[in-house]
Design an enzyme around this catalytic site. Structure first.
Site, mmCIF file in Angstrom:
data_model
loop_
_atom_site.group_PDB
_atom_site.id
_atom_site.type_symbol
_atom_site.label_atom_id
_atom_site.label_comp_id
_atom_site.label_asym_id
_atom_site.label_seq_id
_atom_site.Cartn_x
_atom_site.Cartn_y
_atom_site.Cartn_z
ATOM 1 N N GLU A 69 7.437 18.019 14.358
ATOM 2 C CA GLU A 69 8.065 17.707 13.068
ATOM 3 C C GLU A 69 7.279 18.459 11.992
ATOM 4 O O GLU A 69 6.127 18.122 11.703
ATOM 5 C CB GLU A 69 8.019 16.198 12.791
ATOM 6 C CG GLU A 69 8.809 15.850 11.549
ATOM 7 C CD GLU A 69 8.616 14.411 11.061
ATOM 8 O OE1 GLU A 69 7.467 13.955 10.998
ATOM 9 O OE2 GLU A 69 9.628 13.770 10.723
ATOM 10 N N GLU A 128 8.579 2.695 11.478
ATOM 11 C CA GLU A 128 9.627 3.727 11.428
ATOM 12 C C GLU A 128 8.900 5.056 11.321
ATOM 13 O O GLU A 128 8.127 5.249 10.395
ATOM 14 C CB GLU A 128 10.520 3.543 10.198
ATOM 15 C CG GLU A 128 11.085 2.143 10.020
ATOM 16 C CD GLU A 128 12.147 1.799 11.027
ATOM 17 O OE1 GLU A 128 12.702 2.721 11.661
ATOM 18 O OE2 GLU A 128 12.413 0.606 11.211
ATOM 19 N N LYS A 144 0.870 -1.187 0.000
ATOM 20 C CA LYS A 144 0.000 0.000 0.000
ATOM 21 C C LYS A 144 0.901 1.229 0.000
ATOM 22 O O LYS A 144 1.433 1.629 1.028
ATOM 23 C CB LYS A 144 -0.865 -0.099 1.246
ATOM 24 C CG LYS A 144 -1.799 0.950 1.725
ATOM 25 C CD LYS A 144 -2.173 2.124 0.975
ATOM 26 C CE LYS A 144 -2.316 3.345 1.853
ATOM 27 N NZ LYS A 144 -1.803 4.552 1.231
ATOM 28 N N CYS A 164 13.029 12.244 6.742
ATOM 29 C CA CYS A 164 12.867 11.978 8.170
ATOM 30 C C CYS A 164 14.150 12.291 8.916
ATOM 31 O O CYS A 164 14.140 12.652 10.077
ATOM 32 C CB CYS A 164 12.459 10.528 8.380
ATOM 33 S SG CYS A 164 13.527 9.424 7.475
HETATM 34 P P1 NAD Z 1 1.869 9.343 6.746
HETATM 35 O O1 NAD Z 1 1.926 8.793 8.107
HETATM 36 O O2 NAD Z 1 0.900 10.419 6.467
HETATM 37 O O3 NAD Z 1 1.556 8.188 5.682
HETATM 38 C C1 NAD Z 1 2.349 7.020 5.599
HETATM 39 C C2 NAD Z 1 1.505 5.901 5.022
HETATM 40 O O4 NAD Z 1 0.461 5.586 5.956
HETATM 41 C C3 NAD Z 1 0.818 6.252 3.715
HETATM 42 O O5 NAD Z 1 0.822 5.138 2.849
HETATM 43 C C4 NAD Z 1 -0.599 6.573 4.154
HETATM 44 O O6 NAD Z 1 -1.567 6.381 3.145
HETATM 45 C C5 NAD Z 1 -0.784 5.582 5.278
HETATM 46 N N1 NAD Z 1 -1.843 5.951 6.224
HETATM 47 C C6 NAD Z 1 -2.291 7.189 6.520
HETATM 48 N N2 NAD Z 1 -3.287 7.127 7.397
HETATM 49 C C7 NAD Z 1 -3.487 5.814 7.683
HETATM 50 C C8 NAD Z 1 -4.372 5.103 8.514
HETATM 51 N N3 NAD Z 1 -5.304 5.737 9.241
HETATM 52 N N4 NAD Z 1 -4.279 3.761 8.559
HETATM 53 C C9 NAD Z 1 -3.349 3.100 7.829
HETATM 54 N N5 NAD Z 1 -2.497 3.727 7.006
HETATM 55 C C10 NAD Z 1 -2.556 5.068 6.931
HETATM 56 O O7 NAD Z 1 3.364 9.814 6.376
HETATM 57 P P2 NAD Z 1 3.893 10.487 5.048
HETATM 58 O O8 NAD Z 1 3.395 11.895 4.984
HETATM 59 O O9 NAD Z 1 3.641 9.610 3.867
HETATM 60 O O10 NAD Z 1 5.472 10.475 5.288
HETATM 61 C C11 NAD Z 1 6.143 11.441 6.036
HETATM 62 C C12 NAD Z 1 6.430 10.929 7.435
HETATM 63 O O11 NAD Z 1 7.177 9.714 7.369
HETATM 64 C C13 NAD Z 1 7.293 11.872 8.253
HETATM 65 O O12 NAD Z 1 6.796 11.904 9.553
HETATM 66 C C14 NAD Z 1 8.664 11.221 8.215
HETATM 67 O O13 NAD Z 1 9.496 11.569 9.289
HETATM 68 C C15 NAD Z 1 8.296 9.777 8.239
HETATM 69 N N6 NAD Z 1 9.375 8.943 7.710
HETATM 70 C C16 NAD Z 1 10.112 8.204 8.587
HETATM 71 C C17 NAD Z 1 11.168 7.435 8.118
HETATM 72 C C18 NAD Z 1 12.020 6.604 9.037
HETATM 73 O O14 NAD Z 1 12.772 5.771 8.545
HETATM 74 N N7 NAD Z 1 11.934 6.774 10.331
HETATM 75 C C19 NAD Z 1 11.447 7.423 6.747
HETATM 76 C C20 NAD Z 1 10.663 8.186 5.883
HETATM 77 C C21 NAD Z 1 9.618 8.938 6.375
#
Ligand code: NAD
Length: 539
Positions: A427, A295, A214, A329
């Protein structure tokens, strides 16, 4: 093999990280320009779901847009609902029965084929990222390289992990080995649209699990390329399924389904914590507690010591804070500067910000491009309003007319940031940096550690004693001394945080695959002699 003989995971052979493309070479620039043109010629594509090897269209669709030119549409992507999520899980569940029996070396070969195909299609994949996620050339290229690294590295790790550990005593044979868990829901973010999605997916496949993938809404076309490559590599139907859609619908359906055994999530803290809570709830007829690998975000700091090389520190903070518009991130969002050099650092840093070139991601000359979408654009601008009210603006980069074309926000730097203010704690995930002054090193570590996150951190210093203190007292998952804090490489810098930044172990590291596996011990009493004749012999 005895316990002593088994190689420690940390002793895995080194592998060569995939080299990044050198765009100073005219040939590489021409290849990338050609790829951008080829991808542009494909705008308007329709991308279906893939369930059990079959393309499936849906009633609802997502529209993929170019964040550098918000009126430009790349294509449409099918958006799955809960029923289709259930079908995909069912397909993955059925495929698991066979896939788990495929030998490790055979599974590793599939994954190496995926890596090889990514190498062949390197510029094309990077070009889709430039358009769909506003990634500048170099960063898009590094994203593909990291995806390839994950494939090669995890295939190598799994070959090591398949070795059974024997602990034998007279009359007793003990073996310790790993089994796959089952259906894995991979829920990925948009900011490393190919690398992170690939890393979680191939980790699951290498370990013998099947996958429902997904992707993030904003990066679904790029994700579909991984599905295509997996299919071209010959993965059996149902082993890899492609389920784009919204997090609230399809993400939730995957998280809550009783047949999902692993949830491999990378994304925001808010969503990660919610998934963790939901996954802990079990149904009466559920067969296993879900394993959550999450993560999450960071609020990463770099400390600049009073004897630091300021040339290095200024350029390192600049790169860490504003690379990919601060949407990593690992990005630096706080810089903590020691009092005696504070004024000099601030003056030089502000001047360095002037040199940053912002523009459409397809332009090879830019330092950073747009933020991902309208929601991010609004959220970051809301934070800028808070910063302007609570702190002192030092740099307020104006994106000028670009802001009409796409989601552009110039570099922003605030000083006089209170340690518990929202600018210092939340963040923001955009080109916004908080500068804070530390009285002494104790104060600097206190400020740096004063967040709920623990992802990356940096320390610029020429003092061996202080560098040693940073190793001991700076609580982050990835600490970088005298260098920028982004760009972790697979195996060289296994990546991931703790506290509220993550509950998994490090991606691209020697322990990562263990999370996808179940350890099993088998003990046999070998004192008993003589075996029953087997049925073949009887016949
Ligand atoms: P997000 O949490 O908005 O979305 C991530 C994924 O989760 C997407 O596929 C989204 O569709 C899904 N999602 C959203 N709501 C959901 C729900 N209610 N139930 C299940 N799935 C759901 O994050 P984003 O905007 O895509 O990415 C940015 C974030 O990711 C930042 O906070 C960044 O720090 C973090 N990040 C962390 C790492 C790491 O390795 N620690 C790496 C990359 C990004």
């Amino acid at each position: 093999m005895s316990q002593e003989e088994r190689p420690k995971s940390i002793d895995l052979p080194r592998f060569e990280n995939e080299p990044h493309t050198d765009f100073s070479r005219g040939e590489a620039r021409d290849d990338m320009k050609q790829a951008l043109q080829n991808v542009r010629d494909q705008f308007g594509i329709d991308v279906p779901l893939v369930i059990n090897g079959k393309a499936v269209d849906t009633r609802a669709h997502l529209t993929s847009r170019n964040p550098s030119r918000k009126l430009e549409t790349l294509g449409t992507v099918a958006s799955a609902n809960a029923d289709q999520a259930a079908q995909a899980i069912d397909a993955a569940h059925r495929a698991f029965a066979q896939w788990r029996k495929v030998s490790v070396s055979h599974r590793a070969e599939y994954i190496e084929l995926i890596a090889a195909e990514m190498r062949n299609r390197r510029f094309e994949l990077a070009a889709w990222m430039v358009f769909e996620c506003g990634k500048p050339w170099k960063e898009a290229d590094a994203d593909v390289a990291e995806a390839i690294d994950f494939c090669v590295y995890y295939a190598m790790c799994m070959r090591e992990l398949q070795k059974t550990l024997e602990m034998n005593y007279p009359g007793e044979q003990n073996s310790y080995f790993y089994r796959p868990r089952g259906v894995t829901a991979v829920i990925a973010p948009w900011n490393f649209p190919l690398a992170i999605l690939t890393g979680m997916t191939v980790a699951a496949l290498a370990t013998g699990n099947t996958v429902v993938m997904k992707p993030a809404e904003q990066a679904s076309i790029i994700a579909s390329k991984l599905m295509d490559i997996g299919r071209d590599a010959g993965l059996p139907h149902g082993v890899l399924n492609f389920l784009p859609g919204t997090g609230e619908d399809v993400g939730q359906a995957l998280v809550r389904h009783r047949d999902v055994k692993i949830i491999a999530f990378t994304g925001s803290q808010k969503v990660g914590l919610m998934i963790n809570r939901q996954a802990a709830q079990t149904e009466e007829n559920q067969l296993a507690v879900k394993k959550v690998i999450a993560e999450m975000g960071g609020k990463n700091a770099i400390i600049v010591d009073e004897d630091a090389d300021l040339d290095d520190a200024v350029s390192g903070v600049l790169k860490s804070a504003f690379g990919y518009a601060g949407q990593k991130c690992s990005a630096c969002s706080r810089v903590i500067v020691m009092n005696p050099i504070y004024d000099t650092f601030v003056e030089r840093f502000a001047a360095a910000c002037e040199s940053l070139r912002i523009g459409p991601a397809e332009d090879p000359g830019i330092d950073f491009g747009p933020v991902i979408d309208e929601e991010a654009f609004k959220r970051i601008n809301d934070y800028l309003a808070v910063g302007n009210e609570e702190c002192e603006p030092l740099v307020a980069g104006d994106a000028g007319s670009l802001a009409k074309e796409g989601y552009f926000i110039g570099p922003h730097v605030f000083t006089n940031v209170e340690q518990d203010s929202r600018i210092a704690q939340d963040e923001i995930f955009g080109p916004v940096l908080a500068v804070m002054k530390a009285r002494d090193l104790d104060d600097a570590f206190l400020l740096a550690n004063r967040t709920r996150y623990a992802l990356t951190g940096g320390f610029y210093s020429r003092s061996p004693k202080n560098l040693h203190r940073a190793r001991e007292e700076f609580f982050v998952g990835n600490l970088y001394l005298n260098r920028n804090i982004t760009g972790a490489l697979v195996q060289r810098q296994p990546f991931g945080g703790y506290r509220m930044s993550g509950i998994g172990t490090k991606a691209g590291g020697p322990d990562y695959l263990l999370q996808y596996l179940l350890p099993v011990t088998v003990t046999e009493n070998t004192m008993r002699r003589g075996f029953a004749p087997n049925s073949d012999e009887e016949d």
